[in-house]
Design a protein around this motif. Structure first.
Motif: not given
Length: 1454
Positions: A1374-1376, A1378, A1381-1382, A1384, A1402-1403, A1405, A1432, A1438
């Motif tokens: 899975y690619t963030n 944004y 930092r995101k 999910v 926790e991924i 940007g 999110d 998402e």
């Protein structure tokens, strides 16, 4: 005519126009020419009438004709329009400006014929009622010596003033000429009527349209005249006739049922009997013969015949020529009929089934008005021959007398009922008003026929209708489709190949027939009884039935049979022929889903050996028999075959039923309310055993997990323990024990046998509730046949029952589906296993106590139900004559004890008499004296002591004693007179009460809800004369069985061999009570049926009971369904004299509940459901269908509930539909439904208990896998409460606040809700607000969630091995998207198949991360679709991945 509405029938209009005939001598001496008279009513002066309290007053005049010479009113009374009073409060006296003209014509030109005018005042009272008061009357002299002027000449008529008098015009019955000079009449001062009187020769144009002596005004409807379109214009001043049309009738045929020959034979016999009865002589050997058959055809406009009817002679073989009768404006019966010497051949063959008139009938006076009708009158001229005695008395009279009798008549509106060329009209007769104002021959009995057959029972008249052109050529008239008019008419006859005539609807085509056969637009045939030989072959299909207007054969008998099918099969029903009406099509509405009965296991599974050992080690209280021995253990896995006969003959008739709730397990995978962190909590149970009241247990805590108790590895079992006041486990043995002691000594007669049948056939349903959230966890059931002892002292069985929760898909809650659904939609019933209940049942036998029956025998025989009740006169009377000592036997065969009655003072038995006696006033009852204060009580005590001392001192005083004796003697003499008067007043009532006891018979029944109690009352006529006995009973639950089929059915059901008499009861009683004719000293059996649908519909609070709190005394119910009552049935003869009295003692008993349904529905709406009742008597593999229709009959305890069931073919299930109004939240509605499979409602096959919970509805639109948030407002009650919110689906709906909080009185609190649906579609969730201190339900919400599918961003296919192993773990990336930092969150809709390695990631940007998937092993091959939701931190979706998992068996490679 414009004034006539399209739906007003000719007969309705004709029945309203009833005239009073003049005196006989007046009609005999009437002149030949009729005089038209016009009265113009102008004003009424000096009106002083008032109505006290009337807010508004109106005045109107009404005029009638009166013959002073014969003291008789005649003609028709005219009532004028209401007008207001004018000139009130001014200098001029009050007056009425009327300005109305009335007209009539008469043949009586006499000065004693006057017009009586009456002034009537109408006032509106404050309560809205109308009050009418006569305000004066007067006499209008019309026929004087001078000639009346005519109004049509334009000459001003002289004004006449008529004095008005007090009182009523009925005083004319007692006044003679001259009336105005009578001293008894009191004139109203200055009150006069101003009017003009004259002739109106313009009436000669239309006076043939109204009968003589009929007063009409400008507002009256006169068919045949052109109505004025201008408001207030007098269209009778210059009348105009409607255009006429020359019409023709051809091919008249008359059919009389059953045929002409039998009809005329019965007619002759009845006419002969009537002649003998009128002459009061015995049969002389003569017979009445039919000399002539006539048919009168005329035109009638609802008022009178427009011209004299034409008379035609008809016969079955030959038709004579017509006799044209001259026209005259006055139609008289005596001048219209002439005797004829022609005698027809009366010996008609059986093939001639109709009376024929082949001659054409010309009608020239037919005006184009919808109220013009053609009248057909069938007359028979009969000859009454002279007897031998009459011939000897008068040798000149060699022939008998002849007279005419009206047999049948019919009416048909050609303009209100347009038809095709062939018209069929029903003939009528009997005691109804006929157009020729003559008595009509009786109609056959139609009490057992339907409405259509009864209308056609008098016969059928058919003819061909059309118009005649100038050349005399006949042209059939083609009208529009049939519209219902004054009578039911039939048209269009076609012939089947077998020669039978079939009635059909006409085609919608309006074109004239071209001679070729054409198909009708719609054809509906009449069903024919199988016994009718003329129409015994099957009818043709609609496409095989051509219409033929030109040729119509009448070889077969035109017979209208009784209805043998549904009403919809009859094509001639009134109201269904109008083209604007809609025809209902078979359609299953989408709001009535079919709900099958809950698939609950009727036979639970048993426990293993280790589980039994664990149960005994826990310390449950053991169950012992009467000898202290353990009961016989029955394995629930074995099939039990109970023997009812053996159970009834068991000497241990007392049954002690024991239910032990041992443990409760909850399924780990199931979603249920979590009550505590350690996943324990409390539960309680509700169930109803047999006829006992519904039981709600106390809360039981789930403690001490014992994994070995359950055979299911997915369930976590807990032992049930009682709770103390502080909500801690109570010390003592675990479990909950409920005992029922079923003793036949305290049962109703025959109830013990019903109890044994209940154990062998019925199932116990148990509802399991969460004790904290008060939400229903699920339901379970167990068969009660394991409680049958089969000869053992005691038996017991231990079960492990599945607790199943059923969710019904309610389309009413999801309005989005209603528009898209078409036809029948199957129900999406979801059943979920919530856990298992460990239950132990036992039955311990005990002997019956002989003292309860007052017998010394050790074995007690059970009482049986009595079906035959014998009255006092029909059997041996048990009345002892009112003696003080009574010997004999009671109704149950036991010897009565000797009854003694001691004489008592009259004042001691009657308080009213005691208050009137002077000598007993000093006696004060201590129980009736209530001292309001302590000082009053002390004062009363001292006064009583002083009276006692005076009485002791009075014994020594001789003078005082003599005075007291004289005074006491005087008081006693007064008391003796008082008691004598009382005895004289009560003597009559006492004698009547004693006489009523001598003819009274007592009988006791024990009915229950929905079960019919049948018995026969043997009634004997004790008199030597016949009587019409009236059976009077005002109880709606008790009725007399008057249908012979129903009587026979109940006799077979109760195995009675008493005789059955067809038609025993009077079908046309004078009152609403049933009547029966009884011969002298006759004895008959009167069948009675008692059936009640009254039940206790009270609802217990939704929550457990508190064992430490005393139950509050509730208010007395307004209606108690189990309250005993006495129903009095009186059998009264003529002159209302009682012949016998039946005192029916009704002792109701609780009913059995076969199934319980609970529905949750929004408040203030209608709950609509359909429950499917399976057919249990069909074998698997048998095809559905067959001859006949099986109908289920539904009755409900609540009259506000609508229930219905459609008929099905044999073998098909029955769908029971009901509609319930729901109240406000959180009310619970409870009612019972009884389902019958027999039309006589003898015994229900199922009794359902239905609960309808009213909840506040909230609609939520959400996305699958994404959280939707909203809030609810909870208002506080009158007192502050400590409450907590609970959810029915904690995994999908979370609440805040989660913990308990204080709900202040009158305050408002906000409840935040977050819903994350994991399944696409509709789902219903429940939210309860519960008082945690008292465990009471404060509020409840019904949350309807409509979840739509998310957008799929990526899809994967994966192949997994069956049984797990290598390859069960996968990874996806899975690619963030944004730049920052995101965090999910990972969720899935199939937690039972997929688990995440980490549910929170926790991924950075733009970084790419790996999601670890671990698939749960599956033991069988298949495919599954799994969704992975990436949300999110706010739980917003998402992305969504779809994983298609394919489970296959992997083949090992070498």
């Amino acid at each position: 005519m414009a004034a006539i509405k399209s739906d007003q029938h000719w007969r309705d209009f004709y029945d309203k126009n009833i005239l009073l005939p003049p005196a006989f001598d007046r009609a005999k001496s009437a002149q030949e020419k009729s005089i038209p008279v016009s009265l113009h009513l102008q004003t009424v002066e000096g009106v002083t009438s008032k109505i006290d309290g009337a807010a508004k007053m109106e005045f109107h005049l009404q005029v009638s004709l009166f013959d002073i010479g014969y003291h008789q009113f005649f003609g028709r009374q005219w009532v004028g329009p209401p007008v207001d009073l004018q000139g009130v409060g001014g200098q001029q006296k009050p007056y009425i400006k009327y300005n109305e003209s009335i007209y009539f014509h008469t043949l009586i030109h006499s000065s004693t014929v006057v017009a009586v005018v009456e002034l009537v005042t109408t006032g509106t009272l404050p309560n809205g009622h109308m009050q009418k008061v006569a305000s004066g009357w007067g006499i209008i002299r019309m026929f004087k010596d001078e000639e009346l002027p005519d109004t049509s000449r334009g000459v001003k008529l002289p004004l006449q003033r008529v004095q008005l008098y007090y009182g009523t015009p009925r005083a004319l019955y007692f006044l003679d000429e001259p009336v105005e000079n009578n001293s008894e009449l009191k004139a109203i001062p200055d009150c006069v009527l101003n009017l003009t009187v004259g002739t109106h020769k313009a009436m000669y144009r239309f006076y043939h349209l109204i009968p003589e002596n009929t007063i009409v005004g400008s507002n009256d409807v006169i068919p045949g005249l052109v109505d004025s379109q201008a408001a207030g214009k007098d269209h009778l001043k210059k009348p105009k006739l409607l255009p006429s049309k020359l019409c023709q009738i051809n091919g008249v045929k008359i059919q009389l049922n059953p045929n002409i020959q039998k009809f005329e034979e019965e007619f002759s016999e009845l006419m002969h009997e009537d002649r003998l009865n009128m002459q009061n002589r015995a049969s002389d050997g003569t017979a009445v013969a039919i000399v002539e058959r006539r048919l009168l055809i005329g035109v009638h406009n609802g008022w009178c015949f427009v011209e004299k009817p034409q008379t035609f002679h008809i016969d079955t073989k030959s038709v004579s020529s017509a006799v044209k009768v001259g026209a005259s404006p006055s139609v008289k019966r005596s001048q219209r009929f002439r005797s004829s010497n022609r005698v027809l051949d009366d010996n008609t063959s059986s093939e001639d089934n109709v009376l024929l008139l082949k001659q054409k009938v010309q009608i020239s006076d037919m005006l184009e008005d919808p109220m013009f009708a053609i009248i057909f009158i069938l007359e028979y001229v009969i000859s009454e021959p002279l007897s031998e005695e009459d011939k000897k008395l008068s040798k000149t009279m060699l022939r008998g007398n002849t007279r005419s009798v009206t047999v049948r008549w019919a009416a048909w509106n050609p303009f209100a009922q347009p038809a095709g060329p062939q018209v069929f009209v029903a003939l009528h007769g009997g005691p109804s008003q006929s157009p020729d104002e003559e008595f009509v021959y009786k109609m056959p009995d139609t009490s057992m026929q339907d409405a259509l057959s009864s209308q056609m029972a008098g016969g059928i008249l058919s003819f061909i209708w059309g118009t005649a052109d100038q050349d005399g050529q006949f042209m059939p008239m083609i009208g529009s489709q049939f519209q219902p008019g004054s009578f039911l008419s039939m048209r269009d006859v076609t012939n089947t190949p077998d020669g039978s005539d079939i009635f059909m609807m006409e085609s919608q085509s309006r074109k004239p027939p071209s001679g070729k056969s054409r198909l009708p637009a719609s054809v509906t045939s009449l069903p024919v009884p199988q016994s009718q030989q003329s129409l015994e072959q099957s009818l043709l299909q609609p496409q095989m039935m051509p219409l033929q207007y030109a040729q119509v054969n009448y070889n077969q008998q035109l017979y209208v049979p009784m209805q043998q099918g549904p009403v919809g099969m009859y094509s001639m029903q009134s109201g269904q022929m109008m083209p604007r009406d809609l025809q209902e099509l078979p359609y299953q509405p989408t709001h009535t889903p079919i709900i099958t009965t809950v698939p609950q296991p009727k036979r639970g599974s048993g426990l293993s050996r280790a589980a039994y050992a664990k149960l005994y080690s826990v310390g449950f209280p053991p169950i012992l028999d009467r000898n202290g021995q353990p009961p016989e253990v029955i394995d629930p896995g074995t099939e039990v075959q109970p023997n009812t006969t053996r159970e009834m003959n068991d000497p241990l008739q007392c049954n002690e039923i024991v239910f032990q709730f041992l443990a409760m397990s909850r399924n780990i995978t199931a979603d249920y309310p979590i009550s505590s962190k350690n996943n324990q909590g409390t539960v309680f149970f509700t169930f109803q055993f047999y006829r006992c009241p519904q039981l709600t247990t106390e809360r039981l805590q789930l403690v001490t997990a014992k994994n070995e108790l359950s055979s299911d590895a997915d369930s976590v079992p807990y032992i049930l323990k009682k709770l103390d006041k502080d909500n801690t486990s109570l010390k003592g043995p675990p479990g909950l024990e409920v005992r029922y002691f079923m003793d036949p000594a305290f049962m109703k007669p025959g109830e013990n046998q019903r109890f044994i049948q209940h154990l062998t056939q019925q199932t116990l349903h148990i509802d399991v509730w969460d004790g904290d959230s008060l939400i229903l966890i699920g339901s379970t059931s167990v068969e009660l046949k394991y409680l049958c002892r089969n000869g053992y002292e005691a038996v017991q069985t231990t079960f492990e029952l599945d607790v199943i929760a059923t969710e019904y898909d309610n389309p009413d809650l999801h309005q989005g589906d209603v528009g898209a659904a078409v036809g029948v939609r199957p129900t999406n019933d979801q059943t979920t296993l919530k856990g298992k209940l460990h239950l132990q049942m036992a039955n311990v036998g005990h002997p019956v106590d002989p003292k309860a029956f007052n017998l010394d025998a050790a074995y007690v025989s059970l009482p049986s139900k009595t079906v035959i009740v014998v009255s006092q006169f029909a059997g041996k009377s048990g009345y002892a004559g009112g003696s003080l000592t009574a010997h004999g036997q009671s109704h149950d065969g036991q010897t009565k004890k000797k009854a003694l009655s001691m004489a008592q003072h009259l004042a001691e038995n009657n308080r009213e008499v005691s208050s009137l006696l002077i000598s007993r006033k000093h006696i004060v009852e201590p129980c009736t004296v209530e001292a309001p204060h302590d000082t009053d009580a002390e004062r009363q005590r001292k006064l009583a002591r002083m009276n006692a001392i005076r009485n002791l001192q009075g014994e020594d005083n001789k003078g005082v004693t003599i005075t007291n004796l004289q005074r006491g003697k005087t008081e006693r003499m007064r008391d003796y007179k008082t008691m004598e008067i009382y005895r004289l007043q009560t003597k009559k009532d006492g004698i009547l009460s004693m006489l009523s006891q001598s003819i009274s018979t007592e009988h006791t029944i024990h009915p229950s809800f929905g079960t019919a109690e049948f018995f026969e009352f043997v009634l004997r006529n004790p008199f030597n004369v016949q009587h019409m006995v009236q059976i009077q009973c005002d109880d709606k639950d008790l009725r007399v069985v008057t249908d012979a089929r129903e009587w026979r059915y109940f006799k077979q059901l109760n195995q009675l061999s008493t005789p059955i008499e067809e038609g025993m009861f009077n079908k046309e009683p004078k009152s609403h009570y049933v009547e029966i004719f009884m011969r002298p000293k006759e004895t008959v059996n009167i069948p009675f049926k008692f059936l009640t649908f009254q039940a206790d519909q009270s609802v217990q609070p939704q929550g457990p009971v508190d064992p430490f709190q005393q139950e509050r005394k509730t208010k007395t119910k307004q209606f108690d369904s189990l309250k005993e009552r006495v129903v009095k049935v009186s059998f009264k003869g003529e002159e209302d004299k009682p012949m016998a009295i039946l005192l029916l003692k009704v002792e109701p008993q609780p009913h059995i509940v076969n199934q319980t349904f609970r529905f949750h529905h929004p408040e203030q709406s209608f709950l609509k459901r359909s429950i499917r009742l399976k057919c249990d008597n069909t074998l698997p593999g048998v095809p559905v269908g067959g001859s006949g229709v099986v109908q289920a009959f539904i009755r409900c305890s609540d009259p506000n509930v609508i229930s219905d069931s459609k008929g099905t073919q044999p073998g098909e299930p029955h769908d029971i539909f009901f509609k319930v109004p729901i109240g406000s939240s959180p009310q619970i509605k409870r009612f019972f439904m009884a389902v019958y499979l027999d039309s006589f409602l003898s015994k229900p096959v199922q009794i359902w208990q239905i609960y309808a919970h009213a909840l506040q509805r909230v609609d939520v639109a959400a996305v699958e896998g994404q959280t939707s948030r909203f809030s609810l407002i909870q208002r506080g009650t009158q007192s502050s409460r400590l409450v907590k919110c609970f959810s029915s689906h904690p995994q999908e709906m979370s609440l805040y606040p989660e913990e308990q909080f204080m709900l202040a009185a009158g305050a408002v609190h906000e409840i935040n809700i977050a819903i994350r649906p994991m399944v696409e579609g509709h789902k219903t969730l429940y939210l309860n607000v519960v008082d945690v201190e008292f465990h009471q339900l404060i509020c409840s919400w019904l949350i309807c969630v409509n979840a739509r599918a998310p957008m799929i961003s990526r899809a994967f296919d994966v192949v997994l091995p069956v049984g797990g192993g290598k390859g069960s773990s996968k990874k996806i990336t899975y690619t963030n998207p944004y730049p920052h930092r995101k965090n999910v969150l990972l969720h899935t809709n199939r937690q039972d198949l997929l688990q995440f390695k980490e549910s929170r990631l926790e991924i950075d940007g733009g970084a790419i991360c790996t999601i670890g998937l671990r698939f749960v092993p599956v033991m069988q091959p298949g495919t599954a679709e799994i969704l992975v939701f990436i949300n999110d931190e706010d739980d917003k979706n998402e992305e969504t991945f779809r994983v298609a998992a394919v489970y296959q068996r992997m083949v090992a490679t070498s």
